[in-house]
Write an enzyme that holds these catalytic residues in place. Structure first.
Site, PDB file in Angstrom:
ATOM      1  N   HIS A   1       2.790   3.094  -9.116  1.00  0.00           N
ATOM      2  CA  HIS A   1       2.563   1.784  -9.333  1.00  0.00           C
ATOM      3  C   HIS A   1       4.032   1.064  -9.978  1.00  0.00           C
ATOM      4  O   HIS A   1       4.246   0.001  -9.685  1.00  0.00           O
ATOM      5  CB  HIS A   1       1.393   1.617 -10.015  1.00  0.00           C
ATOM      6  CG  HIS A   1      -0.045   2.044  -9.404  1.00  0.00           C
ATOM      7  ND1 HIS A   1      -0.111   1.452  -8.126  1.00  0.00           N
ATOM      8  CD2 HIS A   1      -0.886   2.568  -9.910  1.00  0.00           C
ATOM      9  CE1 HIS A   1      -1.498   2.050  -7.764  1.00  0.00           C
ATOM     10  NE2 HIS A   1      -1.913   2.585  -8.721  1.00  0.00           N
TER      11      HIS A   1
ATOM     12  N   ASP B   1       0.766  -1.229  -0.125  1.00  0.00           N
ATOM     13  CA  ASP B   1      -0.029   0.100   0.008  1.00  0.00           C
ATOM     14  C   ASP B   1       0.899   1.080   0.049  1.00  0.00           C
ATOM     15  O   ASP B   1       2.061   1.270   0.409  1.00  0.00           O
ATOM     16  CB  ASP B   1      -0.843  -0.262   1.260  1.00  0.00           C
ATOM     17  CG  ASP B   1      -1.934   0.770   1.082  1.00  0.00           C
ATOM     18  OD1 ASP B   1      -2.305   1.300   0.019  1.00  0.00           O
ATOM     19  OD2 ASP B   1      -2.752   1.173   2.154  1.00  0.00           O
TER      20      ASP B   1
ATOM     21  N   LEU C   1      10.551 -21.145  -4.469  1.00  0.00           N
ATOM     22  CA  LEU C   1       9.638 -20.282  -3.637  1.00  0.00           C
ATOM     23  C   LEU C   1       8.560 -20.047  -4.512  1.00  0.00           C
ATOM     24  O   LEU C   1       8.452 -20.184  -5.777  1.00  0.00           O
ATOM     25  CB  LEU C   1      10.192 -18.828  -4.013  1.00  0.00           C
ATOM     26  CG  LEU C   1       9.312 -17.594  -3.722  1.00  0.00           C
ATOM     27  CD1 LEU C   1       8.977 -17.610  -2.281  1.00  0.00           C
ATOM     28  CD2 LEU C   1      10.207 -16.305  -3.845  1.00  0.00           C
TER      29      LEU C   1
END
Ligand code: FPP
Length: 228
Positions: A30, A13, A124
């Site tokens: 972004h 955020d 991962l």
């Protein structure tokens, strides 16, 4: 001390505010945020974290101005195409959770190709929550249970039919930008997760910040409702 978390979930955020503070358009936030995401994937991979689940686009994000939605879709497309080879080389398995059928075809195609080309990754699991809302996910899980003819809805049955089926629950949830909310993210899976909030905006979140969060987590007393 707790061992390293095996699953870290992050609410990324503060991209918009980071950009606003610099007189930049939200899209620039972004774009910088996508770079942070890449850095965190590498950092988690290096530290031996098994699962990293990033909240990249919520159900509610469809309500943002159309230019911002398009910019986010383009960034996602770029991300899954440009990081594909690196993920394959490093043993990173790419997955998504959420209702990705709502995404534009060009992104969906890129995502599906990356999912299939990285399917063998065993170091991962990187999961992007896309067009994701946790309440909708829980409803989907119950519908899947019903379709599978399951008579008794149990926590185990729901677990096995969530988009995250087969994943361990997150050990640690990180939310950046000073907001102290869960925002319809992994509500079921976070039942016993340790929560960590930082004022740092996502585009500025660094490896050192990740290590602070992990160190804080390792000192927590995880009791799961029992006594120590
Ligand atoms: C929240 O910041 C962030 C989002 C809604 C999108 C997250 C997307 C990225 C980090 C970039 C794409 C990611 C990848 C992995 C390609 P906000 O816009 O709500 O910020 P604000 O609260 O300051 O306005």
């Amino acid at each position: 001390m707790n061992p390293l978390p095996s699953h870290i979930a992050i609410i990324m955020d503060g991209n918009g505010r980071w950009a606003g503070q610099r007189d930049l358009p939200r899209e620039a936030g972004h774009r910088q945020g996508a770079q942070t995401a890449e850095a965190m994937v590498e950092a988690c991979h290096e530290r031996g974290i098994s699962y990293l689940t990033l909240y990249a686009f919520s159900d509610e994000n469809w309500e943002r101005p159309v230019e911002e939605v398009i910019a986010l879709m383009q960034l996602l497309d770029e991300f899954v195409i440009s990081k594909r080879d690196k993920m394959k080389k490093k043993g990173i398995r790419f997955r998504t959770i959420g209702d990705i059928s709502r995404l534009p075809d060009f992104v969906l195609d890129s995502i599906n190709q990356t999912i299939s080309e990285t399917a063998d990754g065993n170091k991962l699991t990187l999961t992007l929550a896309l067009s994701y809302g946790s309440r909708a996910e829980i409803c989907r899980a119950i519908e899947r249970c019903q379709k599978a003819g399951i008579q008794r809805i149990t926590p185990e049955a729901i677990d096995a039919h969530l988009d995250t089926a087969g994943y361990p629950d997150p050990d640690l949830l990180i939310r950046t930008s000073g907001e102290h909310r869960i925002s319809n993210y992994l509500l079921w899976q976070l039942a016993y997760t340790e929560l960590y909030f930082t004022n740092t905006m996502w585009p500025e979140f660094s490896e050192a910040d990740l290590d602070l969060a992990i160190d804080d987590y390792r000192k927590r007393d995880r009791r799961y409702g029992r006594v120590s």
